[in-house]
Write an enzyme that holds these catalytic residues in place. Structure first.
Site, PDB file in Angstrom:
ATOM      1  N   LYS A  11     -19.669  70.181  23.149  1.00  0.00           N
ATOM      2  CA  LYS A  11     -18.457  69.589  23.713  1.00  0.00           C
ATOM      3  C   LYS A  11     -18.688  68.874  25.050  1.00  0.00           C
ATOM      4  O   LYS A  11     -17.751  68.400  25.660  1.00  0.00           O
ATOM      5  CB  LYS A  11     -17.396  70.675  23.910  1.00  0.00           C
ATOM      6  CG  LYS A  11     -16.872  71.268  22.615  1.00  0.00           C
ATOM      7  CD  LYS A  11     -15.858  72.358  22.905  1.00  0.00           C
ATOM      8  CE  LYS A  11     -15.340  73.006  21.632  1.00  0.00           C
ATOM      9  NZ  LYS A  11     -14.480  74.163  21.910  1.00  0.00           N
ATOM     10  N   ARG A  42      -4.373  81.674  18.825  1.00  0.00           N
ATOM     11  CA  ARG A  42      -3.139  81.112  19.395  1.00  0.00           C
ATOM     12  C   ARG A  42      -2.125  80.785  18.316  1.00  0.00           C
ATOM     13  O   ARG A  42      -0.959  81.078  18.428  1.00  0.00           O
ATOM     14  CB  ARG A  42      -3.454  79.837  20.183  1.00  0.00           C
ATOM     15  CG  ARG A  42      -4.118  80.103  21.514  1.00  0.00           C
ATOM     16  CD  ARG A  42      -4.649  78.834  22.097  1.00  0.00           C
ATOM     17  NE  ARG A  42      -5.620  78.216  21.191  1.00  0.00           N
ATOM     18  CZ  ARG A  42      -6.398  77.205  21.509  1.00  0.00           C
ATOM     19  NH1 ARG A  42      -6.304  76.664  22.696  1.00  0.00           N
ATOM     20  NH2 ARG A  42      -7.253  76.719  20.645  1.00  0.00           N
ATOM     21  N   SER A  86      -8.305  74.972  27.375  1.00  0.00           N
ATOM     22  CA  SER A  86      -9.093  74.405  28.484  1.00  0.00           C
ATOM     23  C   SER A  86      -8.978  72.883  28.476  1.00  0.00           C
ATOM     24  O   SER A  86      -8.948  72.251  29.534  1.00  0.00           O
ATOM     25  CB  SER A  86     -10.564  74.808  28.348  1.00  0.00           C
ATOM     26  OG  SER A  86     -10.696  76.199  28.415  1.00  0.00           O
ATOM     27  N   HIS A  91      -7.194  82.933  28.388  1.00  0.00           N
ATOM     28  CA  HIS A  91      -8.453  83.696  28.291  1.00  0.00           C
ATOM     29  C   HIS A  91      -8.325  85.020  29.076  1.00  0.00           C
ATOM     30  O   HIS A  91      -8.721  86.074  28.589  1.00  0.00           O
ATOM     31  CB  HIS A  91      -9.617  82.907  28.910  1.00  0.00           C
ATOM     32  CG  HIS A  91     -10.019  81.673  28.167  1.00  0.00           C
ATOM     33  ND1 HIS A  91     -10.203  80.465  28.770  1.00  0.00           N
ATOM     34  CD2 HIS A  91     -10.292  81.471  26.841  1.00  0.00           C
ATOM     35  CE1 HIS A  91     -10.580  79.563  27.877  1.00  0.00           C
ATOM     36  NE2 HIS A  91     -10.628  80.141  26.693  1.00  0.00           N
TER      37      HIS A  91
HETATM   38  O1  PNS Z   1     -14.386  78.534  23.299  1.00  0.00           O
HETATM   39  P1  PNS Z   1     -14.942  78.009  22.009  1.00  0.00           P
HETATM   40  O2  PNS Z   1     -15.623  76.673  22.250  1.00  0.00           O
HETATM   41  O3  PNS Z   1     -13.908  77.944  20.929  1.00  0.00           O
HETATM   42  O4  PNS Z   1     -16.072  79.052  21.552  1.00  0.00           O
HETATM   43  C1  PNS Z   1     -16.826  78.821  20.374  1.00  0.00           C
HETATM   44  C2  PNS Z   1     -17.995  79.843  20.267  1.00  0.00           C
HETATM   45  C3  PNS Z   1     -18.801  79.872  21.546  1.00  0.00           C
HETATM   46  C4  PNS Z   1     -17.446  81.212  20.018  1.00  0.00           C
HETATM   47  C5  PNS Z   1     -18.862  79.413  19.058  1.00  0.00           C
HETATM   48  O5  PNS Z   1     -19.098  78.033  19.131  1.00  0.00           O
HETATM   49  C6  PNS Z   1     -20.204  80.137  18.996  1.00  0.00           C
HETATM   50  O6  PNS Z   1     -20.253  81.321  18.793  1.00  0.00           O
HETATM   51  N1  PNS Z   1     -21.306  79.369  19.187  1.00  0.00           N
HETATM   52  C7  PNS Z   1     -22.651  79.897  19.160  1.00  0.00           C
HETATM   53  C8  PNS Z   1     -23.376  79.461  17.858  1.00  0.00           C
HETATM   54  C9  PNS Z   1     -22.944  80.372  16.724  1.00  0.00           C
HETATM   55  O7  PNS Z   1     -23.323  81.519  16.684  1.00  0.00           O
HETATM   56  N2  PNS Z   1     -22.082  79.855  15.812  1.00  0.00           N
HETATM   57  C10 PNS Z   1     -21.465  80.671  14.780  1.00  0.00           C
HETATM   58  C11 PNS Z   1     -22.199  80.622  13.474  1.00  0.00           C
HETATM   59  S1  PNS Z   1     -21.956  79.064  12.671  1.00  0.00           S
END
Ligand code: PNS
Length: 165
Positions: free
Chosen positions: A41, A93, A131, A17
């Site tokens: 999660k 990744r 993570s 990150h």
């Molecule tokens: O680190 P992560 O868990 O891969 O991050 C995922 C994240 C936070 C980018 C994603 O889950 C997110 O944007 N969640 C907020 C809800 C949303 O806007 N979802 C996208 C439209 S379905």
């Protein structure tokens, strides 16, 4: 002013990150690290703790100064709109990330056509890192120093210790 958002769970922030943060901060005027609050999660750290851990890491990286950290709830595009950000930053990744990332990026663009997602290919040395892997190793008392920023190594061990008492 070009504002970018780097969203994620950051549970906890890893060196992968941090690599994306440093590189992305170089192409925008301001980079907002958006920490998702209500992750399905079931995070190890609360959103307040995750924000504090990232801030601690950023403070120790004197080469980045245009970064803010903030927790958000709900849709990312709404957070982006609120912050006047037109750019979402994500790290890629491996090909396994691509399908999910493509879907989210296209959905976000559909929800708000003013918002585009750009991807940073993770530096090779972090391509395996997540993570979840860090938590798995730390939960068994393994050495996580090569995976997370030095500043937060002890915080992670302490978290697992506090959970086991
Ligand atoms: O680190 P992560 O868990 O891969 O991050 C995922 C994240 C936070 C980018 C994603 O889950 C997110 O944007 N969640 C907020 C809800 C949303 O806007 N979802 C996208 C439209 S379905």
């Amino acid at each position: 002013m070009k504002i970018g958002i780097y969203p994620g769970s950051f549970d906890p922030i890893t060196l992968g990150h941090l690599d994306v943060i440093i590189r992305a901060s170089g192409i925008v005027d301001k980079l907002i690290i958006g920490v998702l609050k209500n992750s399905a999660k079931r995070p190890l750290f609360t959103s307040e703790e995750r924000v504090a851990l990232i801030e601690k890491v950023i403070r120790q990286n004197s080469n980045v100064s245009n970064i803010e950290v903030e927790a958000f709830d709900g849709l990312l595009v709404n957070f982006a709109r609120k912050k006047n950000a037109k750019l979402i930053v994500r790290g890629l990744r491996a090909i396994t990330d691509f399908e999910y990332e493509l879907q989210i990026a296209q959905t976000n663009h559909k929800l708000n056509p003013q918002v585009d997602t750009i991807f940073f290919t993770t530096s090779v040395e972090f391509s395996y890192l997540s993570s979840s892997v860090v938590k798995e190793i730390a939960s068994h008392g393994g050495d996580i120093r090569q995976f997370v920023p030095e500043a937060i190594v002890q915080d992670i061990y302490d978290k697992f210790k506090s959970r086991s008492v």
